[in-house]
Design an enzyme around this catalytic site. Structure first.
Site, PDB file in Angstrom:
ATOM      1  CB  SER A  87      -0.926   0.020   1.215  1.00  0.00           C
ATOM      2  OG  SER A  87      -0.172  -0.107   2.401  1.00  0.00           O
ATOM      3  CG  HIS A 133      -1.562   3.491   4.491  1.00  0.00           C
ATOM      4  ND1 HIS A 133      -2.811   3.021   4.823  1.00  0.00           N
ATOM      5  CD2 HIS A 133      -0.878   2.431   3.996  1.00  0.00           C
ATOM      6  CE1 HIS A 133      -2.884   1.725   4.528  1.00  0.00           C
ATOM      7  NE2 HIS A 133      -1.722   1.335   4.039  1.00  0.00           N
ATOM      8  CG  ASP A 173      -4.726   4.873   6.934  1.00  0.00           C
ATOM      9  OD1 ASP A 173      -3.530   4.839   7.314  1.00  0.00           O
ATOM     10  OD2 ASP A 173      -5.135   4.232   5.952  1.00  0.00           O
TER      11      ASP A 173
END
Ligand SMILES: *[C@@H]1O[C@H](CO)[C@@H](O)[C@H](O)[C@H]1NC(C)=O
Ligand SMILES: *[C@@H]1O[C@H](CO)[C@@H](O)[C@H](O)[C@H]1NC(C)=O
Ligand SMILES: *[C@@H]1O[C@H](CO)[C@@H](O)[C@H](O)[C@H]1NC(C)=O
Ligand SMILES: *[C@@H]1O[C@H](CO)[C@@H](O)[C@H](O)[C@H]1NC(C)=O
Ligand SMILES: *[C@@H]1O[C@H](CO)[C@@H](O)[C@H](O)[C@H]1NC(C)=O
Ligand SMILES: *[C@@H]1O[C@H](CO)[C@@H](O)[C@H](O)[C@H]1NC(C)=O
Ligand SMILES: *[C@@H]1O[C@H](CO)[C@@H](O)[C@H](O)[C@H]1NC(C)=O
Ligand SMILES: *[C@@H]1O[C@H](CO)[C@@H](O)[C@H](O)[C@H]1NC(C)=O
Length: 384
Positions: A41, A351, A348
């Site tokens: 991610s 990240h 979040d």
């Protein structure tokens, strides 16, 4: 390290002199025609989102003004890399709608690991697109894109030329979830640490597979200070004596450092073994730790607290995560963003924010955290 620096300055000097004399032999910027990216991610620009479920608002709010397949409020480091090389943002290989692969493709998906995992996404586990699968997708892409491109028409506009593959930049940012798989799988610090040589050996194999397809210029990010991420701090607490003065968990960071040490050793080995490859190792760990530990100095605040999240010291709760709809006192609400993401480090809890990604990119682009210390735009040159 020192010898690289000397060679680098000689190269710059040489470049200036030759440029002054208007000669052709100068070491020029690389002019990468494409980027092919592998990872999780940290660099997923839409893969997991296209394959499974897109993130909800407020993901994407800062830059794209809607969810854009990225686990961030805006752009990722890979987006800043593409921008600075004058290329379009990378389309995800798995995205079948509206993708344009003229200047590269992104094989990264969120929740990807280097080693295959036996716990899937629906069991709170990991992406099925682990690094070897990403390599196999790349191999298919390389092969099939040329056959399709030769059919002409629109395909010539959305698929890369065959001659773009070899001089392209190949970027890697993966490994964080291999550590997560261990720690969240209830392994002890020592047990997770002991898995690292095998994780890195798998990386070595996959890297060579990509090289064997003709890739020559590589840009490899090492892994994060795992013990500083809000979702780790909230879920895997330890005894008070194991936090550093910043508030990060020392043993988890030590394991991340060991991962990075082994990764670096492997990069050195690969550089020797593959003399025609230019491999740049980028110490993202140090940059991220610097940002977290000296956030105020760099204009950021609350580096250990998620901007978008809910509850507790770290504003992180995996049952009420960023963008989730939750019921509080009988009323449905969406877990939303903090007031000013542009001064926050963690988006979040897992990240980084776009603002942090931009800051990190600005630190690494000139080669200050790279070995050899090559700027991004010269990462095709060999200095060793
Ligand atoms: C490319 O595809 C062709 C036909 O499907 C196949 O025969 C060939 O082995 C493939 N090449 C590679 C390198 O995968
Ligand atoms: C794809 O991107 C290339 C390069 O930016 C551009 O020239 C081309 O027009 C785009 N094609 C489509 C169909 O969007
Ligand atoms: C880890 O341990 C906790 C508590 O014993 C348990 O609830 C959880 O399912 C375990 N996780 C895994 C992946 O085994
Ligand atoms: C991880 O293993 C290496 C090699 O055995 C060792 O040097 C290091 O201290 C270990 N780190 C932790 C945190 O256990
Ligand atoms: C804290 O330390 C005690 C005693 O050393 C140990 O029993 C306990 O498991 C530790 N707790 C955590 C969360 O590591
Ligand atoms: C986490 O969120 C869930 C769902 O809203 C809630 O039931 C739970 O109490 C929260 N946990 C904590 C520790 O706040
Ligand atoms: C929920 O209701 C309780 C009791 O009335 C109140 O103390 C609390 O602040 C409310 N929580 C929210 C988030 O409104
Ligand atoms: C990189 O290092 C040089 C020399 O120490 C310094 O002048 C420059 O400002 C640094 N670049 C960044 C982006 O920090």
């Amino acid at each position: 390290m020192e010898i690289y620096k000397i060679l680098y300055f000689l190269m710059i000097l040489c470049y200036c002199i030759l440029d002054f004399n208007n000669q052709a032999l100068a070491a020029k910027n690389c002019e990468f025609p494409a980027i092919f990216n592998f990872g999780d991610s940290n660099s997923d620009t839409g893969g997991l989102s296209a394959a499974f479920t897109p993130p909800n608002p407020p993901y994407g709010e800062t830059f794209f003004h809607m969810p854009a397949g990225r686990y961030c409020d805006g752009r990722l480091i890979i987006d800043f890399i593409a921008e600075s090389l004058g290329l379009e943002y990378l389309s995800a290989y798995l995205d079948s709608v509206g993708s344009n692969f003229t200047h590269g493709a992104n094989f990264a998906t969120a929740a990807s690991t280097i080693r295959p995992q036996n716990r899937g996404l629906t069991e709170g586990g990991f992406s099925p697109f682990y690094l070897q699968v990403q390599y196999e997708q790349f191999q298919q892409f390389k092969n099939r894109s040329q056959k399709v491109r030769n059919q002409g028409n629109i395909y010539r506009e959305i698929l890369p030329k065959g001659e773009y593959f070899s001089p392209a930049l190949y970027t890697f940012d993966i490994g964080q979830n291999d550590l997560a798989a261990g720690f969240f799988g209830n392994l002890s610090v020592e047990e997770v640490n002991a898995t690292i040589p095998d994780i890195i050996s798998q990386f070595y194999t996959d890297f060579k597979s990509v090289y064997d397809e003709g890739a020559r210029s590589f840009w490899i990010h090492n892994t994060v200070p795992f013990g500083c991420l809000p979702y780790v701090l909230a879920n895997l607490p330890v005894n008070a004596s194991e936090y550093d003065e910043v508030g990060c968990i020392i043993p988890y960071n030590k394991v991340a450092e060991y991962f990075n040490q082994k990764l670096k050793e492997t990069v050195v080995e690969l550089s020797k073994e593959l003399p025609s490859a230019a491999i740049t190792y980028v110490d993202i760990y140090t940059v991220k730790y610097r940002l977290i530990s000296q956030a105020e100095k760099y204009g950021f605040e609350y580096p250990l607290v998620a901007c978008c999240g809910s509850g507790g010291k770290y504003n992180y709760n995996s049952s009420a995560a960023c963008g989730d709809t939750i019921t509080v006192n009988g009323t449905e609400t969406v877990v939303g963003s903090c007031e000013n993401p542009s001064v926050r480090v963690s988006w979040d809890g897992i990240h980084f924010t776009e603002a942090a990604n931009k800051w990190i990119f600005d630190q690494i682009v000139d080669g200050n955290f790279s070995d050899p210390p090559v700027p991004l735009k010269m990462a095709c040159h060999k200095f060793a």
